[in-house]
Design a protein around this motif. Structure first.
Motif, short mmCIF file in Angstrom:
data_model
loop_
_atom_site.label_atom_id
_atom_site.label_comp_id
_atom_site.label_asym_id
_atom_site.label_seq_id
_atom_site.Cartn_x
_atom_site.Cartn_y
_atom_site.Cartn_z
N TYR A 1 -1.61 -4.27 -6.27
CA TYR A 1 -2.18 -5.60 -6.01
C TYR A 1 -1.32 -6.71 -6.60
O TYR A 1 -0.56 -6.52 -7.55
CB TYR A 1 -3.60 -5.68 -6.57
CG TYR A 1 -3.73 -5.58 -8.08
CD1 TYR A 1 -3.52 -6.69 -8.91
CD2 TYR A 1 -4.06 -4.37 -8.68
CE1 TYR A 1 -3.65 -6.59 -10.29
CE2 TYR A 1 -4.18 -4.26 -10.07
CZ TYR A 1 -3.98 -5.37 -10.85
OH TYR A 1 -4.09 -5.28 -12.23
N VAL B 1 -5.32 1.70 -8.34
CA VAL B 1 -5.27 0.24 -8.17
C VAL B 1 -4.46 -0.29 -9.34
O VAL B 1 -4.93 -0.26 -10.49
CB VAL B 1 -6.68 -0.38 -8.13
CG1 VAL B 1 -6.59 -1.88 -7.91
CG2 VAL B 1 -7.51 0.28 -7.03
N THR C 1 -10.01 -5.23 -3.78
CA THR C 1 -9.70 -3.79 -3.70
C THR C 1 -10.71 -2.96 -4.48
O THR C 1 -11.27 -1.97 -3.96
CB THR C 1 -8.28 -3.50 -4.20
OG1 THR C 1 -7.34 -4.26 -3.46
CG2 THR C 1 -7.96 -2.02 -4.07
N GLN D 1 -6.68 -10.05 -5.09
CA GLN D 1 -6.46 -8.76 -4.45
C GLN D 1 -7.06 -7.63 -5.28
O GLN D 1 -7.62 -6.68 -4.72
CB GLN D 1 -4.96 -8.52 -4.23
CG GLN D 1 -4.36 -9.32 -3.09
CD GLN D 1 -2.96 -8.85 -2.72
OE1 GLN D 1 -2.39 -7.94 -3.34
NE2 GLN D 1 -2.39 -9.46 -1.69
N LYS D 2 -6.93 -7.72 -6.58
CA LYS D 2 -7.51 -6.69 -7.45
C LYS D 2 -9.02 -6.64 -7.28
O LYS D 2 -9.62 -5.56 -7.14
CB LYS D 2 -7.16 -6.99 -8.92
CG LYS D 2 -7.69 -5.98 -9.93
CD LYS D 2 -7.20 -6.34 -11.34
CE LYS D 2 -7.55 -5.26 -12.36
NZ LYS D 2 -8.98 -5.25 -12.68
N PHE E 1 0.84 -1.20 0.00
CA PHE E 1 0.00 0.00 0.00
C PHE E 1 0.88 1.25 0.00
O PHE E 1 1.92 1.29 0.66
CB PHE E 1 -0.88 0.05 1.25
CG PHE E 1 -1.84 -1.11 1.40
CD1 PHE E 1 -2.41 -1.74 0.31
CD2 PHE E 1 -2.17 -1.55 2.67
CE1 PHE E 1 -3.29 -2.79 0.46
CE2 PHE E 1 -3.05 -2.61 2.85
CZ PHE E 1 -3.62 -3.24 1.74
N VAL F 1 -2.85 1.22 -4.28
CA VAL F 1 -2.79 -0.19 -3.89
C VAL F 1 -2.11 -0.94 -5.02
O VAL F 1 -2.57 -0.92 -6.17
CB VAL F 1 -4.20 -0.76 -3.65
CG1 VAL F 1 -4.14 -2.28 -3.43
CG2 VAL F 1 -4.85 -0.09 -2.44
N LEU G 1 -7.24 -3.66 4.07
CA LEU G 1 -7.77 -2.54 3.29
C LEU G 1 -8.62 -1.61 4.16
O LEU G 1 -8.54 -0.38 4.02
CB LEU G 1 -8.62 -3.05 2.13
CG LEU G 1 -7.89 -3.64 0.92
CD1 LEU G 1 -8.91 -4.19 -0.07
CD2 LEU G 1 -7.01 -2.61 0.24
#
Length: 236
Positions: free
Chosen positions: A149, A179, A158, A154-155, A55, A147, A119
């Motif tokens: 990822y 992202v 998020t 994770q993508k 992050f 972020v 998150l």
């Protein structure tokens, strides 16, 4: 803004802060945003071993400190992401032209804490995700909200969480967090690691970062750990 120059100019302000009640005054000025947990998250049973998240949210000192006080986090390292290895130095990223953002790589136990919970902490207390290329006194793309990822899961988590928070209008402005896929993470210089813990009386830390740690304890007590996990001690 160079954080060290800010620190020199903030000595008078810091003295006033401590005389006026110390951390309590700063914390009152830096309220956390109460956020719901992600509606979409990765189940703990879906992951084995350890996992990492990266992050970016302004100065990495405070972001690192927040996650060092988070249960389930095994290590949190300050560093740089978004640019090339050849420009991954504090001096170079300060120009704002390297593509790097000051970032934190979080190694965690997914059996203890989920990616979605990380998150929630990141958006709630670690930084303000609605300010473009700025956090507090620091401005430039190296201080952007991002972020980085790793993988489709994770993508998905998020992007779904950002959509969830924007739809609920949890912030007065739209979230501007990038992202983007992680290409590499480069640890920062040794003197940046554990900086908030080692320098609690430094004016920048006292004004901008200690309140974040207190806000984590107040807003998310279920994940709070009193003793931080430090880079210097990780793996020992």
């Amino acid at each position: 803004m160079n954080k060290y120059l800010f620190a020199l100019g903030a000595i008078a302000f810091a003295a006033w802060t401590f005389i006026g009640g110390g951390l309590g005054i700063s914390a009152a000025q830096e309220k956390a945003v109460k956020l719901p947990p992600p509606a979409i998250d990765t189940p703990a049973a879906a992951q084995a071993g350890t996992a990492t998240a990266v992050f970016a949210g302004g100065c990495f000192w405070g972001v690192q400190a927040v996650f060092q006080h988070t249960q389930g986090v095994l290590n949190a390292v300050s560093g740089y992401s978004g640019g090339e290895a050849s420009t991954a130095t504090y001096r170079q990223i300060g120009t704002g032209r390297t593509g790097h953002a000051e970032s934190v790589q979080i190694t965690y136990d997914p059996k203890q804490i989920s990616y979605g919970k990380l998150l929630q902490i990141y958006f709630s207390v670690a930084h303000d995700p609605t300010t473009l290329n700025r956090q507090g006194p620091d401005s430039g793309p190296q201080y952007r909200s991002a972020v980085f990822y790793q993988g489709a899961e994770q993508k998905k988590v998020t992007e779904a969480y950002i959509a969830q928070l924007d739809a609920a209008k949890t912030f007065p402005r739209k979230i501007v967090t990038q992202v983007t896929p992680l290409t590499a993470f480069y640890p920062a210089e040794a003197y940046h690691q554990d900086y908030a813990t080692l320098n609690p009386n430094q004016p920048y830390i006292a004004r901008f970062d200690l309140p974040k740690i207190e806000n984590l304890k107040a807003a998310l007590p279920e994940v709070w750990r009193e003793k931080p996990v430090l880079v210097a001690q990780a793996g020992k």
